[in-house]
Scaffold this active site. Structure first.
Site, PDB file in Angstrom:
ATOM      1  N   GLN A 278      11.821 -14.307  32.311  1.00 25.83           N
ATOM      2  CA  GLN A 278      12.027 -12.869  32.155  1.00 25.83           C
ATOM      3  C   GLN A 278      11.284 -12.121  33.255  1.00 25.83           C
ATOM      4  O   GLN A 278      10.516 -12.714  34.018  1.00 25.83           O
ATOM      5  CB  GLN A 278      11.497 -12.414  30.789  1.00 25.83           C
ATOM      6  CG  GLN A 278      10.006 -12.682  30.609  1.00 25.83           C
ATOM      7  CD  GLN A 278       9.571 -12.741  29.174  1.00 25.83           C
ATOM      8  OE1 GLN A 278      10.246 -12.243  28.281  1.00 25.83           O
ATOM      9  NE2 GLN A 278       8.428 -13.342  28.928  1.00 25.83           N
ATOM     10  N   ASP A 333       0.331 -12.912  25.200  1.00 21.51           N
ATOM     11  CA  ASP A 333      -0.551 -11.850  25.697  1.00 21.51           C
ATOM     12  C   ASP A 333      -1.969 -11.975  25.170  1.00 21.51           C
ATOM     13  O   ASP A 333      -2.883 -11.312  25.668  1.00 21.51           O
ATOM     14  CB  ASP A 333       0.014 -10.473  25.350  1.00 21.51           C
ATOM     15  CG  ASP A 333       0.313 -10.327  23.862  1.00 21.51           C
ATOM     16  OD1 ASP A 333      -0.586 -10.534  23.041  1.00 21.51           O
ATOM     17  OD2 ASP A 333       1.471 -10.015  23.529  1.00 21.51           O
ATOM     18  N   ASP A 387       9.417 -24.046  24.544  1.00 17.68           N
ATOM     19  CA  ASP A 387      10.278 -23.604  23.449  1.00 17.68           C
ATOM     20  C   ASP A 387       9.660 -24.041  22.125  1.00 17.68           C
ATOM     21  O   ASP A 387       9.641 -25.237  21.809  1.00 17.68           O
ATOM     22  CB  ASP A 387      11.665 -24.212  23.631  1.00 17.68           C
ATOM     23  CG  ASP A 387      12.607 -23.881  22.480  1.00 17.68           C
ATOM     24  OD1 ASP A 387      12.338 -22.893  21.772  1.00 17.68           O
ATOM     25  OD2 ASP A 387      13.596 -24.614  22.292  1.00 17.68           O
ATOM     26  N   ASP A 408       4.622 -13.565  16.299  1.00 19.65           N
ATOM     27  CA  ASP A 408       4.531 -12.339  17.089  1.00 19.65           C
ATOM     28  C   ASP A 408       5.712 -12.334  18.062  1.00 19.65           C
ATOM     29  O   ASP A 408       5.569 -12.651  19.248  1.00 19.65           O
ATOM     30  CB  ASP A 408       3.188 -12.316  17.826  1.00 19.65           C
ATOM     31  CG  ASP A 408       2.960 -11.014  18.556  1.00 19.65           C
ATOM     32  OD1 ASP A 408       3.734 -10.067  18.344  1.00 19.65           O
ATOM     33  OD2 ASP A 408       2.007 -10.941  19.363  1.00 19.65           O
TER      34      ASP A 408
END
Length: 507
Positions: A278, A333, A387, A408
């Protein structure tokens, strides 16, 4: 495809100058035929790259890759039919028509990604009819590129017959063989070469330049005697102009991208990384500006709201229950891990994220590492990238039992996340969940989609409680026993919702 008024061939050799409308070729017929098929190969590769560029960029910007791919493919195939019909009017001058066609295709296809990104960045937040501007432009580019691609083959059929008359079935077979092989090369070059080395915008510009050079070289080199002197100059000037425009866009693409990002995110962009998974963008995080983490253009973390959101996600799952071993899914994150480590008794936290680029930023970027309290460097935290569906299915390093599983995840409406909101996934989660363990899932805004998330978690055999967080988002808390004591603002389902599965996603 064959001109019925063309004079008969002379044993496969070039025609003499005396024959009307037919000038001799500068090469032998065999060489000329090879050059035409090589041109078909290159143009087909460029055409498929334009198609994939539109699908990929639209998926990044607007989400729901299934919808974007369906729109682009269906509109483009329909437009190719229109282009084939329109090419009938150009068969009387196939060389000139094909040359101008490729020049226009190079300009439209090469600039399509920049135009789509510009409209999304500068008008996407206006609302009203402008809010759907990128979608309309996507359809417009798909239609235009499809028409131009569809007109190629009828003209190429005339040109290859111009070199050496042959059975129409054999000529069609040769053209389509070169076309399909070129499409294969273009389809493989896009994800493995163009996207990682050049990115979306520069990759499209480079493809346009290759398209212009290939089309111009074929016509001006092989069929130049079929054009008048004025026609040759017009085609040459058009190609040089398009190449100059693409080169200027190439030089300015970095400045353009920075300006577009600033317009889109509303703050200076500190970090922008295009990972294989991404686009990752960081804004703020310095001089008092709140940090923003964007994944594929969507806000994932905002510094002044992160603590409240993660508290809504983590606290109900850990309060009042066991918490020795915790699995965090999608928390690259590091903020969910920070909230987990606030609780006593936590011995080990496994964090699984699909994108190593997010994990690297969470560890190394000063703003993001300060926000997550450097949780990913804690000795109790172990980070795995890959994954999570496959990792849970294969066992390996993610072996239970876990006392809590914190999901999350991005919004379930995103196609890339649908697999992680499926009955099959929560069946895998249930396999690694301890006897008194809990699983908590972010389900997005409280709507029909949220209740589908709740029904999907329940379908794995877990007892669930649905609740609303402090910011209004909905969460689903599940376990082998009814989870009590951890969730406030409990919600009651309006009706039973069927689960979402891999083969029948209901989001």
């Amino acid at each position: 495809m064959i001109d019925p008024h063309a004079p008969a061939p002379h044993s496969g050799v070039p025609r003499s100058r005396g024959e009307p409308g037919r000038a001799p070729l500068p090469v032998k017929p065999g060489t000329g035929r090879f050059l035409v098929l090589a041109g078909v190969f290159v143009c087909a590769a460029c055409g498929l790259v334009y198609e994939l560029e539109l699908v990929a960029l639209a998926s990044y910007l607007m989400g729901d890759s299934v919808t974007q791919a369906s729109v682009v493919l269906s509109v483009m195939v329909f437009a190719m039919g229109l282009g084939s019909l329109a090419a009938k009017r150009l068969r009387c001058r196939p060389a000139a028509g094909f040359g101008m066609l490729e020049t226009l295709l190079a300009l439209v296809g090469g600039c399509s990604a920049m135009a789509l990104y510009a409209v999304f960045a500068w008008t996407g937040g206006w609302g009203g009819v402008w809010g759907d501007g990128p979608r309309y432009l996507l359809v417009g580019f798909s239609l235009a590129i499809g028409v131009l691609i569809g007109a190629e083959v009828p003209l190429l059929m005339v040109l290859i017959q111009r070199i050496r008359r042959q059975d129409p079935g054999g000529a069609v077979a040769d053209l389509f063989a070169a076309d399909y092989v070129g499409a294969l090369v273009g389809g493989l070059a896009f994800p493995f070469v163009l996207l990682p080395l050049f990115g979306q915008l520069t990759g499209a510009l480079l493809t346009g330049a290759v398209n212009a050079v290939a089309g111009g070289a074929l016509v001006l080199g092989l069929f130049r005697r079929d054009l008048s002197a004025r026609g040759r100059w017009l085609l040459l000037v058009a190609n040089v102009t398009v190449l100059a425009l693409l080169a200027a866009a190439w030089v300015l693409v970095d400045d353009f991208e920075r300006a577009a990002r600033h317009a889109m995110f509303g703050a200076p962009v500190r970090v922008a990384v295009q990972s294989p998974v991404q686009e990752v963008v960081l804004t703020g995080g310095e001089r008092g500006r709140p940090l923003g983490l964007y994944l594929d253009g969507r806000l994932r973390v905002r510094g002044d709201e992160a603590a409240r959101y993660r508290a809504d996600l983590v606290d109900p799952a850990l309060r009042g229950g066991p918490r020795g071993r915790v699995l965090v899914v999608g928390g690259g994150d590091g903020i969910a891990a920070r909230e987990v480590l606030r609780f006593g008794g936590v011995r080990r936290v496994d964090v699984v994220d699909a994108d190593p680029a997010v994990v690297r930023l969470a560890r190394r970027d000063p703003g993001l590492s300060a926000l997550n309290g450097r949780a990913l460097s804690d000795p109790r935290v172990r980070v795995v990238t890959g994954d999570v569906f496959g990792l849970l299915r294969g066992g390996g390093s993610l072996r239970g039992p876990y006392d809590a599983v914190i999901c999350d995840l991005p919004d379930p409406a995103l196609t890339s996340a649908t697999k992680l909101y499926s009955q099959e996934f929560y069946g895998l989660v249930a396999r690694v969940l301890g006897e008194r363990g809990r699983v908590v899932v972010h389900g997005g805004p409280v709507s029909e989609r949220f209740w589908t998330v709740a029904g999907t978690v329940r379908s794995a055999g877990l007892r669930v409680v649905s609740y609303r967080g402090s910011e209004g988002a909905g969460f689903v808390l599940g376990g082998w026993r009814v989870p009590v004591g951890g969730a406030a603002h409990v919600l009651r389902p309006p009706h039973p919702s069927p689960p979402s599965t891999l083969v029948h996603p209901r989001y």
